[in-house]
Design a protein around this motif. Structure first.
Motif, PDB file in Angstrom:
ATOM      1  N   GLN A 339       0.870  -1.174   0.000  1.00 36.71           N
ATOM      2  CA  GLN A 339       0.000   0.000   0.000  1.00 36.71           C
ATOM      3  C   GLN A 339       0.904   1.220   0.000  1.00 36.71           C
ATOM      4  OE1 GLN A 339      -2.877   0.175   3.194  1.00 36.71           O
ATOM      5  NE2 GLN A 339      -3.321  -2.015   3.095  1.00 36.71           N
ATOM      6  N   ALA A 340       0.370   2.370  -0.350  1.00 37.13           N
ATOM      7  CA  ALA A 340       1.134   3.612  -0.252  1.00 37.13           C
ATOM      8  C   ALA A 340       0.211   4.795  -0.456  1.00 37.13           C
ATOM      9  CB  ALA A 340       2.278   3.650  -1.267  1.00 37.13           C
ATOM     10  N   TYR A 341       0.644   5.931   0.057  1.00 33.28           N
ATOM     11  CA  TYR A 341      -0.059   7.193  -0.117  1.00 33.28           C
ATOM     12  C   TYR A 341       0.857   8.139  -0.885  1.00 33.28           C
ATOM     13  CZ  TYR A 341      -2.875   5.212   3.635  1.00 33.28           C
ATOM     14  OH  TYR A 341      -3.647   4.376   4.387  1.00 33.28           O
ATOM     15  N   SER A 342       0.305   8.829  -1.868  1.00 33.17           N
ATOM     16  CA  SER A 342       1.131   9.728  -2.666  1.00 33.17           C
ATOM     17  C   SER A 342       0.387  11.035  -2.882  1.00 33.17           C
ATOM     18  CB  SER A 342       1.488   9.090  -4.012  1.00 33.17           C
ATOM     19  OG  SER A 342       0.333   8.623  -4.679  1.00 33.17           O
ATOM     20  N   PHE A 343       1.141  12.119  -2.854  1.00 33.49           N
ATOM     21  CA  PHE A 343       0.566  13.454  -2.958  1.00 33.49           C
ATOM     22  C   PHE A 343       1.501  14.327  -3.778  1.00 33.49           C
ATOM     23  CE2 PHE A 343       0.122  11.562   1.233  1.00 33.49           C
ATOM     24  CZ  PHE A 343      -1.255  11.470   1.375  1.00 33.49           C
ATOM     25  N   LYS A 344       0.934  15.315  -4.441  1.00 31.36           N
ATOM     26  CA  LYS A 344       1.798  16.314  -5.052  1.00 31.36           C
ATOM     27  C   LYS A 344       2.088  17.388  -4.007  1.00 31.36           C
ATOM     28  CE  LYS A 344      -1.928  19.011  -7.226  1.00 31.36           C
ATOM     29  NZ  LYS A 344      -2.434  19.573  -8.495  1.00 31.36           N
ATOM     30  N   TYR A 345       3.271  17.946  -4.069  1.00 28.97           N
ATOM     31  CA  TYR A 345       3.686  18.939  -3.082  1.00 28.97           C
ATOM     32  C   TYR A 345       2.788  20.169  -3.127  1.00 28.97           C
ATOM     33  CZ  TYR A 345       6.199  22.669  -0.793  1.00 28.97           C
ATOM     34  OH  TYR A 345       6.511  23.733   0.026  1.00 28.97           O
ATOM     35  N   SER A 346       2.390  20.621  -1.951  1.00 31.05           N
ATOM     36  CA  SER A 346       1.690  21.900  -1.824  1.00 31.05           C
ATOM     37  C   SER A 346       2.278  22.621  -0.625  1.00 31.05           C
ATOM     38  CB  SER A 346       0.182  21.711  -1.662  1.00 31.05           C
ATOM     39  OG  SER A 346      -0.121  20.967  -0.509  1.00 31.05           O
ATOM     40  N   ALA A 347       2.534  23.894  -0.789  1.00 26.56           N
ATOM     41  CA  ALA A 347       3.224  24.674   0.239  1.00 26.56           C
ATOM     42  C   ALA A 347       2.352  24.842   1.473  1.00 26.56           C
ATOM     43  CB  ALA A 347       3.608  26.038  -0.313  1.00 26.56           C
ATOM     44  N   ARG A 348       2.973  24.701   2.645  1.00 30.96           N
ATOM     45  CA  ARG A 348       2.310  24.967   3.912  1.00 30.96           C
ATOM     46  C   ARG A 348       2.891  26.255   4.481  1.00 30.96           C
ATOM     47  NH1 ARG A 348      -0.504  22.271   1.848  1.00 30.96           N
ATOM     48  NH2 ARG A 348      -1.375  20.235   2.375  1.00 30.96           N
ATOM     49  N   PRO A 349       2.068  27.269   4.708  1.00 32.86           N
ATOM     50  CA  PRO A 349       2.580  28.545   5.219  1.00 32.86           C
ATOM     51  C   PRO A 349       3.421  28.352   6.478  1.00 32.86           C
ATOM     52  CG  PRO A 349       0.274  28.746   4.623  1.00 32.86           C
ATOM     53  CD  PRO A 349       0.612  27.281   4.522  1.00 32.86           C
ATOM     54  N   GLY A 350       4.562  29.017   6.474  1.00 33.31           N
ATOM     55  CA  GLY A 350       5.436  28.953   7.642  1.00 33.31           C
ATOM     56  C   GLY A 350       6.489  27.870   7.589  1.00 33.31           C
ATOM     57  N   THR A 351       6.393  26.962   6.615  1.00 31.27           N
ATOM     58  CA  THR A 351       7.409  25.919   6.492  1.00 31.27           C
ATOM     59  C   THR A 351       8.529  26.400   5.580  1.00 31.27           C
ATOM     60  OG1 THR A 351       6.228  24.895   4.639  1.00 31.27           O
ATOM     61  CG2 THR A 351       5.717  24.088   6.848  1.00 31.27           C
TER      62      THR A 351
END
Length: 463
Positions: A339-351
């Motif tokens: 199994q796996a989870y995959s996401f495209k990068y999205s900016a998180r404010p403050g990181t």
């Protein structure tokens, strides 16, 4: 006796939030609040939020808009609906929430919900909105009620660790959950025994970085997660132990050994790697390389050859090149995931990663890479599930299926398994002979001595 009032909690995101929501209900029970599954007519609505997913904040504000209409309906009938926002979005945007949604009565972070009785008192007195996003000196776990509502089913979550000190450049957890904290060993064992006494047969240990657990025992010694798992395995009636989520840097020798020596520890591990590129891993501040991860998996599989793996992947991290992405695909092929989870990068404010001007990857490229990763991971998942056909697996039934007479449960490898079976098997560990494998689930017959039940219809159940 407190007057009975309806409490609706909507939970977003991770399993830790599910645990937190349950404990909020425990804290509010002495005030007369009883859980309900609908916000309509509720006396209190809590949105327990998550800041990990893209546009998490906007989804919360959208939901608050819908809740406001229900709040007004309640008021028109002479009642009062207390509205609260909890969790990581609340921690990150406390004052902003109050400004954008002035109908909200309380905003509180994940470390402060043990103070809910005091916050509710202040809110219902109408002394202005309550914002509580501090990191208290005392641990919330020390102040939560020991006896809580009975668990709903044979599987339960148990939070043992919270917070993170890793500071991955894409992640908000250190800022919303705080630094790493591990609960005392005795506290964890007592809660586990209570869960088992109420019929729980499987416990999943939770933490933002659960394998960094370093809980203090009664004799002053410090236990790691491996030793804690061995102690939990001695509890009569606890048949399955899992843990999530882990960091590769905290897989120590004792925990690796537990995978080969503790039968109750399930042969399934979620171990996020995020990328296969050493350059991107360094930019993420992961402090491991692709080969470090490969060697770690080799060690785990040496101790537990039957181990099934899950992971997380981010595509399109700032600065990711075609070669970096190719390295990720190579790692996926080298390891093989159930199994796996995959996401495209999205900016998180403050990181830190959000401030990498000029290095952000084009959205179209992110999408294309995500589709390629998901296609490969999905193929691996289907292939893994197909290896189960013809095997007999132990399944813990914990849900009713959509079809009449259908029960669903989990295999040791976290697969959803569905069969036609009598309701009396709910909550039981049952052998199932697998006859069908799909993208997200398995189907088969219940095995009882020399007999098997009728096979479930060959229609995939989505868990």
């Amino acid at each position: 006796m407190a007057l009975k009032k309806k409490l609706f909690i909507k939970t977003y995101g991770c399993q830790m939030n599910v645990y937190d929501s349950d404990r909020m209900a425990d804290v509010l029970a002495p005030l007369g609040y009883e859980p309900t599954d609908q916000p309509d007519g509720a006396d209190m609505v809590i949105l327990n939020t998550c800041h990990i997913r893209e546009k998490a904040s906007e989804k919360v504000y959208s939901e608050l808009g819908r809740i406001r209409h229900l709040q007004n309906e309640k008021a028109s009938g002479g009642g009062r609906m207390v509205v609260a926002v909890a969790g990581c979005v609340a921690q990150a945007e406390g004052a902003e929430i109050m400004m954008r949604a002035p109908h909200v009565d309380m905003v509180f972070g994940p470390q402060t919900y043990h103070q809910l009785p005091e916050m509710v008192t202040r809110a219902v007195r109408g002394a202005g909105g309550v914002v509580n996003t501090d990191f208290p000196v005392e641990s919330k776990f020390d102040l939560l009620p020991e006896e809580s509502a009975k668990p709903q089913g044979p599987a339960a979550f148990l939070s043992v660790q919270e917070g993170c000190d890793k500071f991955c450049t894409f992640c908000v957890v250190p800022y919303t959950r705080g630094s790493e904290y591990s609960r005392p060993v005795g506290q964890v064992l007592n809660e586990a025994r209570r869960l088992v006494s109420h019929g729980v047969r499987e416990i999943t240990l939770l933490g933002q970085n659960v394998n960094a657990f370093h809980g203090e025992a009664a004799d002053g010694s410090v236990w790691g997660l491996g030793r804690l798992i061995r102690a939990l395995a001695e509890i009569d009636g606890l048949e399955r132990i899992r843990y999530t989520t882990s960091h590769p840097r905290d897989m120590d020798d004792d925990l690796i050994d537990a995978h080969g020596t503790v039968p109750q520890l399930m042969p399934f591990l979620h171990l996020p790697v995020q990328s296969g590129s050493d350059r991107i891993l360094a930019a993420m501040n992961r402090k491991h390389t692709g080969d470090d991860y490969r060697r770690l998996i080799d060690r785990l599989r040496t101790r537990q050859p039957d181990l099934a793996l899950s992971s997380d992947f981010i595509t399109g991290f700032p600065g990711e090149t075609d070669q970096d992405f190719a390295d990720t695909l190579r790692l996926i092929n080298d390891i093989g995931f159930a199994q796996a989870y995959s996401f495209k990068y999205s900016a998180r404010p403050g990181t830190p990663a959000a401030g990498l001007e000029g290095r952000q990857v084009d959205e179209k490229v992110k999408d294309e890479r995500l589709q390629a990763v998901q296609q490969l991971l999905n193929a691996q998942q289907v292939a893994f599930n197909q290896t189960m056909i013809g095997r007999t697996l132990s399944v813990l039934f914990d849900r009713v299926g959509k079809l009449e007479g259908q029960l669903l449960g989990r295999s040791a490898y976290m697969q959803s398994v569905y069969v036609q079976a009598p309701a009396r098997l709910m909550g039981q560990m049952v052998d199932v002979h697998v006859t069908g494998a799909f993208a997200n689930s398995l189907s088969g017959h219940v095995v009882t001595g020399e007999t098997v039940t009728q096979a479930a219809p060959a229609v995939e159940a989505h868990a």
